[in-house]
Motif scaffolding. Sequence first.
Motif, short mmCIF file in Angstrom:
data_model
loop_
_atom_site.label_atom_id
_atom_site.label_comp_id
_atom_site.label_asym_id
_atom_site.label_seq_id
_atom_site.Cartn_x
_atom_site.Cartn_y
_atom_site.Cartn_z
N ASN A 500 9.69 -2.56 -7.88
CA ASN A 500 9.29 -3.30 -7.84
C ASN A 500 10.12 -4.13 -9.38
O ASN A 500 9.49 -4.65 -9.65
N TYR A 502 12.79 -6.43 -10.13
CA TYR A 502 12.67 -7.83 -10.37
C TYR A 502 14.33 -7.47 -10.75
O TYR A 502 15.16 -7.74 -10.51
N VAL A 521 14.09 -4.43 -4.66
CA VAL A 521 14.09 -6.06 -4.85
C VAL A 521 13.12 -6.16 -3.39
O VAL A 521 13.65 -6.10 -2.16
N GLN A 524 10.21 -9.85 0.13
CA GLN A 524 9.02 -10.75 -0.41
C GLN A 524 9.04 -11.02 -1.73
O GLN A 524 8.33 -12.77 -1.89
N ALA A 525 9.87 -10.85 -2.50
CA ALA A 525 9.83 -10.97 -4.00
C ALA A 525 10.08 -12.78 -4.00
O ALA A 525 11.97 -13.28 -3.10
N LYS A 526 9.96 -13.31 -4.97
CA LYS A 526 9.96 -14.62 -5.20
C LYS A 526 11.18 -15.67 -4.96
O LYS A 526 11.72 -15.87 -4.76
N ASN A 528 15.72 -13.51 -5.14
CA ASN A 528 16.10 -12.43 -4.61
C ASN A 528 17.22 -11.76 -5.81
O ASN A 528 18.32 -12.65 -5.91
N THR A 529 16.54 -11.25 -6.88
CA THR A 529 17.86 -10.68 -8.04
C THR A 529 18.44 -8.87 -7.66
O THR A 529 18.54 -8.58 -8.76
N TYR A 542 16.70 -3.32 -0.77
CA TYR A 542 16.01 -4.28 0.12
C TYR A 542 14.64 -3.76 0.58
O TYR A 542 15.02 -2.09 1.17
N VAL A 564 3.14 -4.66 -8.12
CA VAL A 564 4.08 -4.62 -6.15
C VAL A 564 2.16 -5.02 -5.35
O VAL A 564 2.39 -5.34 -3.54
N LEU A 567 1.62 -8.23 -4.82
CA LEU A 567 2.56 -9.67 -4.02
C LEU A 567 2.47 -8.62 -2.44
O LEU A 567 2.60 -10.10 -1.51
N TYR A 568 2.12 -7.74 -2.62
CA TYR A 568 1.55 -7.20 -0.86
C TYR A 568 -0.48 -7.48 -0.40
O TYR A 568 -0.71 -7.14 0.75
#
Length: 646
Positions: A500, A502, A521, A524-526, A528-529, A542, A564, A567-568
């Motif tokens: 993860n 970032y 990345v 589901q990350a808030k 897209n970095t 990804y 992680v 997040l999941y």
Amino acid sequence: MASPNQQYHATFKPHKQFSSNSPFFFKKTSLYTLALVLFLCTFSYLFGVWRHEGGGVSVSKSTATATAIVSNPCHGPSKTTTAAAKGEKPLDFSAHHKADDLDVTSTSEVKTYPSCNVNFSEYTPCEDEKRSLKFNRHKLIYRERHCPEKHEMLRCRIPAPHGYKSPFKWPASRDFAWYNNVPHKHLTVEKAVQNWIRFLGDRFRFPGGGTMFPDGADAYIDDIGRLINLKDGSIRTAIDTGCGVASWGAYLLSRNILTMSFAPRDTHEAQVQFALERGVPALIGIMASKRLPYPSRAFDMAHCSRCLIPWAEFGGQYLIEVDRVLRPGGYWILSGPPINWKKYWKGWERTKDDLNDEQMKIEAVAKSLCWKKKVEKGDIAIWQKPINHLNCKVNRKITQDLPFCPAQDPEKAWYTNMEICLTRLPEVSNKEDVAGGELPKWPERLNVVPPRISGGTLEGITAETFQKDSSLWNRRVSYYKAVNNQLEQAGRYRNILDMNAYLGGFAAALIDDPLWVMNVVPIQAKVNTLGVIYERGLIGTYQDWCEAMSTYPRTYDLIHADSVFSLYEGRCGMENILLEMDRILRPEGSVIFRDDVDVLVKIKKITDGLNWDGQIVDHEDGPHQREKLLFAIKTYWTAPAVTTSS
């Protein structure tokens, strides 16, 4: 009123029947009070000793370990581990085993996970050969990712082959790999003339050759370097399509160029696995019907050396996809058919007309992308993408050539269909401007605020956010190295995964170490970095961690998992993610989990069942933070030796 000579005690209250001036009263009361205080202190001390030694309470060893928190309220950790301060056995991050050492005994009281059959030692769930046969062979779609359904997922640990040993340390690993780690000789025969790989007793040697560079990748890269500048830092990230054993990427590393190599899992047995054993970044992948799992404008250079991709077919969609991931001003390098066909047409067993026709079609697709052919010399041809689309837009109105894509997200690349249209570059004011912003040269670009951030295209992420994140990860990595001093030892870890990533701060903080980081990345990350990570001169992909990664078992030496599992939460099972981590982690590899303490306790219960050694330690800011760290090590074990009956 009390006498001015009266002795004061916080609990003192004169009794009414005694005079406040009675010396007998003060003496007697003081003795009683002293005796009472002495008794209470003694009782408290003895009771505390009794509790500390476990009297009256039964706590299982597994429970005590799972909830252990190591505190450092006043100072940082020692160079071994913070656990040592309390007399606990510190984690040993060193690789000790020999090929013939094997001890798989476990007395864990939590749920345990059995070993899978040895036939699964190279299992790649989303590129399973049997499952792939169910899918369409058109455009090689059957070789794309096709992951198992929930009921098909394995609930066992993937074994390493018998005799598995820790890989050679970099840079020796570039040239050597243990045979027992990847026990396949097929390529040593099939590619013998091309100098890909040779078998030498207990190991393989990689001479650095390739189909179009039998004299070695170093000499081939020097030839490219005479045509474009590979030394000034303007080229940092590259992609190698159909990479073989990734010798091109391996030899670019000495030139400070970081290459994402990919190839399908096909008849070229274990080619990506060999690349990873060598300590070279690589993924299983193919150009078929879906976009490559990278953002737009990611790579400074793309390469194909006889990669057998039909660039001119299907409306030129594969070259169009290269255009999407290539940075403005980036280069596409092609060697092998049809380049220099006048010299090689007989050896390629194709007609002159056929090869000439293929080259003309490739030239036409490149022209429709507004690329400029920079040079064709010997076996190498190089095209360059424009720095913006101002002239391209004018030409489109005249020629009615390949249309621009309608409104779309060029960054979206997870199970996203390829399109036969030109990906729009960001708008510019004049023809000298670089679309999306010009990048500094390497290594300056690593720490300069990336254009995607300075241009305000990422919601909630500012230049200040970036700078704070960089400082934060420098401090965190220093703390990691204090807890696990193996991180400071060159060569202990080579292939690293950040699950993860970032903004890529973890990888950036390790940039001076002889290792590489695959920055993931999650989809589901808030925000897209991943584009920011590439703008910094790092690489990544990804990934949805509810599915398996497109890589072989035992890919990574160290895995970093920052938040992680938070997040999941509610998306897929913790057990599934941890089993996948176990699959892609090498024996004696390490994991650093960073998450809420309650989440870490649950994680540790499962990793105990996976036969990992682990210890929860405090946050770098001290014991009062809910976020903690779990340092874990996958223990060494392999499949048993194959016995033959006489």
